[in-house]
Scaffold this motif. Structure first.
Motif, PDB file in Angstrom:
ATOM      1  N   VAL A   1       0.849  -1.177   0.000  1.00 48.77           N
ATOM      2  CA  VAL A   1       0.000   0.000   0.000  1.00 48.77           C
ATOM      3  C   VAL A   1       0.888   1.232   0.000  1.00 48.77           C
ATOM      4  CG1 VAL A   1      -1.741   1.309   1.275  1.00 48.77           C
ATOM      5  CG2 VAL A   1      -1.829  -1.198   1.259  1.00 48.77           C
ATOM      6  N   VAL A   2       0.590   2.151  -0.905  1.00 46.81           N
ATOM      7  CA  VAL A   2       1.295   3.423  -0.967  1.00 46.81           C
ATOM      8  C   VAL A   2       0.249   4.512  -0.801  1.00 46.81           C
ATOM      9  CG1 VAL A   2       2.682   4.982  -2.375  1.00 46.81           C
ATOM     10  CG2 VAL A   2       3.041   2.504  -2.528  1.00 46.81           C
ATOM     11  N   ALA A   3       0.395   5.346   0.200  1.00 41.65           N
ATOM     12  CA  ALA A   3      -0.548   6.446   0.419  1.00 41.65           C
ATOM     13  C   ALA A   3       0.102   7.743  -0.040  1.00 41.65           C
ATOM     14  CB  ALA A   3      -0.922   6.540   1.894  1.00 41.65           C
TER      15      ALA A   3
ATOM     16  N   LEU B   1       2.377   7.340 -10.605  1.00 47.75           N
ATOM     17  CA  LEU B   1       2.974   6.212  -9.897  1.00 47.75           C
ATOM     18  C   LEU B   1       2.273   4.916 -10.287  1.00 47.75           C
ATOM     19  CD1 LEU B   1       5.060   5.314  -7.787  1.00 47.75           C
ATOM     20  CD2 LEU B   1       3.344   5.791  -6.029  1.00 47.75           C
ATOM     21  N   ALA B   2       0.946   4.952 -10.377  1.00 50.26           N
ATOM     22  CA  ALA B   2       0.181   3.764 -10.784  1.00 50.26           C
ATOM     23  C   ALA B   2       0.571   3.320 -12.196  1.00 50.26           C
ATOM     24  CB  ALA B   2      -1.318   4.061 -10.726  1.00 50.26           C
TER      25      ALA B   2
ATOM     26  N   GLY C   1      -0.971  18.396  -6.096  1.00 49.95           N
ATOM     27  CA  GLY C   1      -0.628  17.383  -7.092  1.00 49.95           C
ATOM     28  C   GLY C   1      -0.689  15.952  -6.621  1.00 49.95           C
ATOM     29  N   LYS C   2      -1.427  15.675  -5.549  1.00 48.75           N
ATOM     30  CA  LYS C   2      -1.516  14.298  -5.030  1.00 48.75           C
ATOM     31  C   LYS C   2      -2.056  13.333  -6.079  1.00 48.75           C
ATOM     32  CE  LYS C   2      -4.117  15.751  -1.694  1.00 48.75           C
ATOM     33  NZ  LYS C   2      -4.014  17.201  -1.768  1.00 48.75           N
TER      34      LYS C   2
ATOM     35  N   VAL D   1      -6.026   2.081  -7.649  1.00 45.29           N
ATOM     36  CA  VAL D   1      -5.951   3.428  -7.094  1.00 45.29           C
ATOM     37  C   VAL D   1      -7.296   3.719  -6.428  1.00 45.29           C
ATOM     38  CG1 VAL D   1      -5.679   5.884  -7.605  1.00 45.29           C
ATOM     39  CG2 VAL D   1      -4.368   4.195  -8.904  1.00 45.29           C
ATOM     40  N   ILE D   2      -7.254   4.158  -5.188  1.00 49.05           N
ATOM     41  CA  ILE D   2      -8.476   4.554  -4.492  1.00 49.05           C
ATOM     42  C   ILE D   2      -8.404   6.054  -4.258  1.00 49.05           C
ATOM     43  CG2 ILE D   2      -9.905   4.271  -2.438  1.00 49.05           C
ATOM     44  CD1 ILE D   2      -8.652   1.468  -2.126  1.00 49.05           C
TER      45      ILE D   2
END
Length: 135
Positions: free
Chosen positions: A42-44, A61-62, A53-54, A74-75
């Protein structure tokens, strides 16, 4: 040395209150679950400020992770201005909050892009959240 967070650290230290908070142990996983979750990472991507820019970081990244052969989900948990679907060039009919409806399953809200990236949209408009009841 003291800094801005010194007082905060003192407030949360168990020695400061004399009480050690009890943290319940997680329920043990079945062997099949342990194997299934053993390779999950998991990457937050978070920030305390909007507009930094999140979503762009998360989507890029995905894409990079997918290109090297991993499965990606991606959530988008931004319930007010979710736009991961826009950046991925798709649209979703269901959103994260729809999972609160008993008839909606996780498979109903997951969308897969033509590039193979899966995502769950947070939807747009936090006012939708006000209509859900926890009961």
């Amino acid at each position: 040395m003291t800094d801005q967070a010194t007082r905060l650290r003192q407030m949360v230290e168990p020695a400061h209150t004399g009480v050690v908070p009890a943290v319940p142990a997680p329920a043990p996983l079945a062997p099949a679950q342990t194997e299934a979750w053993s390779n999950v990472r998991v990457v937050a991507v978070t920030s305390g400020k909007g507009g930094v820019g999140k979503t762009n970081i998360a989507v890029n990244l995905a894409i990079a992770i997918k290109r090297i052969g991993y499965r990606v989900l991606v959530i988008d948990a931004d319930l007010g201005m979710a736009n991961v679907d826009v950046l991925l060039g798709t649209a979703s009919r269901r959103h994260l909050l729809d999972l609160l409806q008993p008839e909606v399953t996780l498979d109903d809200v997951i969308v897969e892009t033509p590039q193979g990236i899966q995502y769950i949209s947070g939807g747009s408009g936090i006012e939708k959240a006000m209509h859900y009841d926890h009961a």
